[in-house]
Design an enzyme around this catalytic site. Structure first.
Site, mmCIF file in Angstrom:
data_model
loop_
_atom_site.group_PDB
_atom_site.id
_atom_site.type_symbol
_atom_site.label_atom_id
_atom_site.label_comp_id
_atom_site.label_asym_id
_atom_site.label_seq_id
_atom_site.Cartn_x
_atom_site.Cartn_y
_atom_site.Cartn_z
ATOM 1 N N ARG A 76 13.909 -4.927 -5.423
ATOM 2 C CA ARG A 76 12.525 -4.647 -5.823
ATOM 3 C C ARG A 76 12.488 -4.115 -7.247
ATOM 4 N NH1 ARG A 76 9.186 -3.923 -1.172
ATOM 5 N NH2 ARG A 76 7.608 -3.413 -2.728
ATOM 6 N N ARG B 56 -11.583 12.740 8.947
ATOM 7 C CA ARG B 56 -11.957 11.703 7.989
ATOM 8 C C ARG B 56 -12.250 10.353 8.626
ATOM 9 N NH1 ARG B 56 -9.553 12.836 2.857
ATOM 10 N NH2 ARG B 56 -10.212 10.775 2.228
ATOM 11 N N PRO C 37 0.143 12.576 8.199
ATOM 12 C CA PRO C 37 1.325 12.675 9.070
ATOM 13 C C PRO C 37 2.320 11.557 8.764
ATOM 14 C CG PRO C 37 -0.705 12.734 10.361
ATOM 15 C CD PRO C 37 -1.080 12.322 8.965
ATOM 16 N N GLU C 38 3.583 11.939 8.509
ATOM 17 C CA GLU C 38 4.633 10.965 8.232
ATOM 18 C C GLU C 38 5.601 10.965 9.415
ATOM 19 O OE1 GLU C 38 6.137 11.573 4.201
ATOM 20 O OE2 GLU C 38 4.218 12.410 3.582
#
Ligand SMILES: [Zn+2]
Length: 274
Positions: free
Chosen positions: A153, A114, A2-3
């Site tokens: 970055r 899980r 889930p994002e």
């Protein structure tokens, strides 16, 4: 899995159902050994019992239940976690690890195949979410904020988008989808994006997340909303898990590679290496 769009969908589902309810009992199943972070399951239950749920918020992929007397229950669903609001008399759900009984005869069930999900209590939610990067759907998230978050970055842009301290809420699905929409190759070094590319990426991230929210999230495997229903966005993705299928824009075959150990999907023509 889930994002941001999935967790936000759950928040919207649960908020009106849970608001003003009081937690009357808490049960953690004996096999959920690492579900509760920081305190024993017994202490966790003792601290929750009798508290009222005031509101629900979200930060990145974390769901935050604001409770009476300055306590927060912070939920991280990780891979397969789900929060299900059910009548106490409703049939059992599979893989339930924790149950919060509420004063209206309903319960909030935390199911997790899980067992990677985590529940954590904190007086100040920033103890858990304080180091997250900006919220991509927040009003203050401008192209300049994105540039500030990722522009120095040297890692591949896909890996930077997955770094929750750079930007909160994106996972594998929406990082791939946003880079496709912005026509940026996932291996591009983040600090080499032009100003135009940064603006395109900013717009794409927001649009991809909003579209997914409109479709109530993506259910590729285990994700379900607060009522146990699947989302629809898995039918609308452009590249994620479409390896070998034709790009909707140019017809080239979608390719799969690995970036930072994560499987990554892109169109070699729409997203040239550059
Ligand atoms: Zn293409």
């Amino acid at each position: 899995m889930p994002e941001l769009p999935e967790v936000e969908t759950i928040r919207c589902d649960l908020e009106p159902r849970l608001r003003s309810r009081t937690i009357t009992a808490v049960r953690i199943t004996p096999d959920a050994v690492s579900l509760v972070d920081g305190v024993s399951p017994a202490e966790f239950a003792r601290r929750l019992k009798g508290r009222r749920i005031e509101t629900l918020s979200r930060r990145g992929k974390y769901l935050i239940l604001h409770l009476s007397r300055d306590l927060h229950l912070i939920v991280h669903l990780r891979m397969t976690g789900a929060l299900l609001h059910r009548d106490a008399a409703a049939p059992a759900d599979r893989y339930v690890r924790a149950v919060l009984s509420l004063d209206d005869g309903t319960e909030l069930r935390f199911a997790d195949l899980r067992k990677l999900g985590r529940l954590r209590l904190a007086a100040d939610p920033d103890e858990v979410v304080g180091r997250l990067g900006p919220e991509p759907l927040g009003a203050r998230f401008t192209a300049a904020v994105l540039q500030e978050a990722i522009g120095k970055r040297r890692a591949p842009i896909k890996a930077v988008l997955l770094d929750q301290r750079a930007l909160a809420g994106l996972g594998n699905i929406y990082a791939d989808e946003a880079l496709f929409a912005a026509r940026i190759h996932p291996q591009r070094r983040a600090d080499t994006l032009s100003e135009a590319e940064n603006r395109r990426l900013h717009r794409s991230i927001r649009r991809v997340l909003r579209d997914a929210l409109d479709n109530r999230g993506a259910s590729f495997r285990d994700y379900v909303d607060g009522g146990g229903r699947e989302g629809r966005h898995q039918f609308h993705v452009k590249v994620f898990r479409r390896t070998g299928q034709p790009c909707y824009v140019c017809g080239a075959e979608i390719e799969r590679t690995k970036v930072g150990g994560r499987s990554t999907h892109f169109c070699p023509r729409c997203q040239p290496q550059g």
